[in-house]
Design a protein around this motif. Structure first.
Motif, PDB file in Angstrom:
ATOM      1  N   ARG A   8       0.920  -1.142  -0.085  1.00 59.23           N
ATOM      2  CA  ARG A   8      -0.188  -0.143  -0.140  1.00 59.23           C
ATOM      3  C   ARG A   8       1.042   1.262   0.016  1.00 59.23           C
ATOM      4  N   GLU A   9       1.995   1.128   0.779  1.00 55.43           N
ATOM      5  CA  GLU A   9       2.662   2.546   0.832  1.00 55.43           C
ATOM      6  C   GLU A   9       3.528   2.616  -0.244  1.00 55.43           C
ATOM      7  N   ASN A  10       4.057   1.566  -0.945  1.00 57.38           N
ATOM      8  CA  ASN A  10       4.983   1.941  -2.295  1.00 57.38           C
ATOM      9  C   ASN A  10       4.692   0.613  -3.231  1.00 57.38           C
ATOM     10  N   PRO A  11       3.580   0.802  -3.813  1.00 57.83           N
ATOM     11  CA  PRO A  11       3.275  -0.027  -4.939  1.00 57.83           C
ATOM     12  C   PRO A  11       4.419  -0.124  -6.008  1.00 57.83           C
ATOM     13  N   ALA A  12       4.760   1.113  -6.578  1.00 58.98           N
ATOM     14  CA  ALA A  12       5.632   1.002  -7.468  1.00 58.98           C
ATOM     15  C   ALA A  12       7.082   0.317  -7.161  1.00 58.98           C
ATOM     16  N   ALA A  13       7.498   0.464  -5.976  1.00 56.25           N
ATOM     17  CA  ALA A  13       8.606  -0.364  -5.682  1.00 56.25           C
ATOM     18  C   ALA A  13       8.559  -1.801  -5.676  1.00 56.25           C
ATOM     19  N   LEU A  18       9.446  -7.045  -8.288  1.00 58.78           N
ATOM     20  CA  LEU A  18       8.780  -8.122  -9.123  1.00 58.78           C
ATOM     21  C   LEU A  18       9.319  -8.293 -10.468  1.00 58.78           C
ATOM     22  N   SER A  19       9.452  -7.197 -11.036  1.00 59.93           N
ATOM     23  CA  SER A  19       9.808  -7.099 -12.648  1.00 59.93           C
ATOM     24  C   SER A  19      11.277  -7.402 -12.584  1.00 59.93           C
ATOM     25  N   ARG A  20      12.083  -7.463 -11.715  1.00 62.86           N
ATOM     26  CA  ARG A  20      13.436  -8.105 -11.884  1.00 62.86           C
ATOM     27  C   ARG A  20      13.496  -9.612 -11.747  1.00 62.86           C
ATOM     28  N   ARG A  21      12.254 -10.246 -11.550  1.00 61.50           N
ATOM     29  CA  ARG A  21      11.944 -11.545 -11.606  1.00 61.50           C
ATOM     30  C   ARG A  21      11.261 -11.872 -13.194  1.00 61.50           C
ATOM     31  N   GLY A  22      11.117 -10.612 -13.821  1.00 54.86           N
ATOM     32  CA  GLY A  22      10.368 -11.042 -15.231  1.00 54.86           C
ATOM     33  C   GLY A  22       8.848 -11.111 -14.988  1.00 54.86           C
ATOM     34  N   LEU A  23       8.375 -10.617 -14.090  1.00 58.51           N
ATOM     35  CA  LEU A  23       6.964 -10.351 -13.837  1.00 58.51           C
ATOM     36  C   LEU A  23       6.469  -9.297 -13.971  1.00 58.51           C
ATOM     37  N   ASP A  24       5.080  -9.136 -14.544  1.00 56.50           N
ATOM     38  CA  ASP A  24       4.461  -8.060 -14.933  1.00 56.50           C
ATOM     39  C   ASP A  24       3.806  -7.232 -13.708  1.00 56.50           C
ATOM     40  N   PRO A  25       3.560  -5.792 -13.643  1.00 57.60           N
ATOM     41  CA  PRO A  25       2.784  -5.168 -12.276  1.00 57.60           C
ATOM     42  C   PRO A  25       1.483  -6.084 -11.746  1.00 57.60           C
ATOM     43  N   VAL A  26       1.697  -6.123 -10.510  1.00 58.57           N
ATOM     44  CA  VAL A  26       0.623  -6.805 -10.045  1.00 58.57           C
ATOM     45  C   VAL A  26       0.033  -6.066  -8.718  1.00 58.57           C
ATOM     46  N   SER A  27       0.644  -4.936  -8.442  1.00 59.25           N
ATOM     47  CA  SER A  27       0.116  -4.197  -7.311  1.00 59.25           C
ATOM     48  C   SER A  27      -1.449  -3.703  -7.485  1.00 59.25           C
ATOM     49  N   PRO A  28      -1.710  -3.103  -8.798  1.00 61.31           N
ATOM     50  CA  PRO A  28      -3.254  -2.900  -9.031  1.00 61.31           C
ATOM     51  C   PRO A  28      -4.166  -3.832  -8.694  1.00 61.31           C
ATOM     52  N   GLU A  29      -4.047  -4.990  -9.104  1.00 65.42           N
ATOM     53  CA  GLU A  29      -4.840  -6.087  -8.597  1.00 65.42           C
ATOM     54  C   GLU A  29      -4.776  -6.346  -7.205  1.00 65.42           C
ATOM     55  N   ILE A  30      -3.617  -6.372  -6.460  1.00 63.41           N
ATOM     56  CA  ILE A  30      -3.766  -6.556  -5.186  1.00 63.41           C
ATOM     57  C   ILE A  30      -4.466  -5.419  -4.218  1.00 63.41           C
ATOM     58  N   LEU A  31      -4.084  -4.291  -4.672  1.00 64.04           N
ATOM     59  CA  LEU A  31      -4.813  -3.055  -3.888  1.00 64.04           C
ATOM     60  C   LEU A  31      -6.189  -3.009  -4.262  1.00 64.04           C
ATOM     61  N   ALA A  32      -6.810  -3.464  -5.530  1.00 68.47           N
ATOM     62  CA  ALA A  32      -8.084  -3.604  -5.586  1.00 68.47           C
ATOM     63  C   ALA A  32      -8.682  -4.530  -4.571  1.00 68.47           C
TER      64      ALA A  32
END
Length: 430
Positions: A8-13, A18-32
């Motif tokens: 919640r405090e730093n979704p971009a970080a 996670l992107s360093r492991r080759g994953l797409d952004p997932v924080s929007p789904e988590i926060l929703a």
């Protein structure tokens, strides 16, 4: 698992890690999901407050004889109770979805972990020992004359199928000696607590260390719901599952020698010759449980414990830091130790030592109480091979082989072999 407050405090970080492991952004789904869950909880609390207010007014309406108000308020309370139950069920469902999503995500790599896609991008940090110069072409372990009649893959295949081996005679004793030597060294010199654990565990224990939910195909499940452990990391780490321990209890350092079972689901066609990659094997496993501020130093200490075994066996090795693309899902940082195998003319992994931070502790709800007071904090957990016994056997055989088919054995093993120093070409201890 991950700290929802940190997301919640730093979704971009979080997404950047996670992107360093080759994953797409997932924080929007988590926060929703998190927002929907919290909204349902808030709505249920508000409905409960309204129900409480109406319940108090029921008494006053009854006392005043206002039957109309009494019936209206009673209907309102019943309606609110139904609404509360519905909102609580919906909140639980949102919480389940959120937990499932967080449980399926890998750990965040430490900043010091190199970026990369596969083992070619791992970073070598040191080497020990020099590969022996042979006056002949060294053989792979299963081709050595001293071994051929004592390492039976054909009978094992008859019994169980491929990727099994039947050891006998002097080779079986050498395998046992290696395990005993490793345990004695870790207990007497490294201060680890020897532990005998089950090899069958409940499903929640596999969730605790991260083998589930995503990597179930790598392990074996029995028909009654138990899982065969892929490593004693599962049992040793889960000792603190659900516990809140005193700070003075830490660090805890365990070691266990167990059978391990892996389906090798993703390794079709790899290492099919010899006993390098088996469905059933033995390993001496180390696990540490520490305070957060001690875990980085503990990672280096555990790596040193594993390296010490190879040094005592006089086996050349190198230590590498795994890159983000080669690191296991549960690890924040991993050191792989690779032993020299002259039969393959290359270094091969014999130990992985990983720090997981609080990733496993959050999944297990494992905490400690700071001695200075304050809220309980999540523990940090670490695990590492100290070592894989079968691979150590391979390394001892290949590095000690002689041109006549015999094998010269490491000096530290002599007391475990009744003073014998070699395997003869016909497979006897001498």
């Amino acid at each position: 698992m991950h700290d929802i407050r940190a997301i919640r405090e730093n979704p971009a970080a979080f997404d950047a890690a996670l992107s360093r492991r080759g994953l797409d952004p997932v924080s929007p789904e988590i926060l929703a999901l998190d927002e929907a869950r919290r909204a349902k909880i808030t709505a249920a609390e508000e409905a409960q407050a309204e129900a409480n207010r109406a319940a108090k007014e029921i008494g006053r309406a009854k006392a005043s004889g206002d039957e109309e108000a009494f019936e209206r308020l009673r209907t309102e309370v019943a309606s609110k109770k139904a609404e509360i139950a519905r909102l609580q069920d919906e909140a639980k469902e949102e919480d389940r979805k959120l937990t499932d999503l967080l449980m399926g995500l890998p750990n965040l790599p430490q900043d010091s972990v190199p970026d990369g896609e596969d083992e070619d991008d791992n970073l070598e940090i040191r080497r020990w020992g020099s590969p022996r110069n042979f006056a002949f072409d060294p053989k792979e372990h299963y081709e050595i004359a001293a071994v051929q009649d004592r390492m039976d893959f054909e009978t094992a295949a008859k019994l169980s199928g491929s990727r099994f081996v039947l050891l006998s005679g002097a080779v079986a004793r050498l395998h046992r000696a290696l395990a005993q030597f490793m345990l004695d060294t870790h207990v007497e010199e490294h201060g680890l607590t020897e532990t005998i654990t089950p090899v069958l565990v409940r499903e929640e224990m596999m969730y605790g260390t991260g083998q589930l939910p995503k990597f179930g195909e790598d392990s074996y499940k029995t028909t009654n719901g138990w899982w065969l452990i892929p490593t004693a990391e599962v049992t040793l780490t889960n000792i603190v599952n659900g516990l809140t321990v005193e700070e003075g209890y830490l660090p805890r350092r365990y070691v266990a020698h167990t059978q391990c079972f892996r389906s090798e689901a993703g390794s079709a066609g790899r290492d099919t010759s010899g006993m390098l990659r088996q469905h059933q094997f033995e390993k001496v496993e180390m696990v540490s449980v520490t305070r957060p501020e001690d875990s980085d130093a503990e990672h280096e200490r555990m790596t040193g414990c594993a390296e010490a075994i190879l040094q005592k066996l006089d086996l050349p090795y190198r230590t590498v830091v795994l890159c983000t693309g080669d690191m296991g899902a549960g690890a924040r940082k991993t050191h792989d130790i690779e032993v020299w195998l002259p039969g393959q003319n290359t270094y091969r992994e014999i130990s992985s030592v990983s720090t997981t931070g609080d990733y496993q502790a959050r999944r297990m709800n494992a905490r400690y109480k700071p001695a200075s007071g304050g809220k309980p904090q999540f523990l940090h957990t670490l695990n590492g091979s100290g070592l894989a016994v079968g691979r150590a056997l391979i390394a001892v055989l290949e590095n000690g082989q002689e041109e006549d088919g015999s094998v010269t054995l490491p000096e530290v093993l002599h007391p475990y072999l009744g003073g014998r120093t070699r395997l003869t070409a016909d497979g006897q201890l001498a």
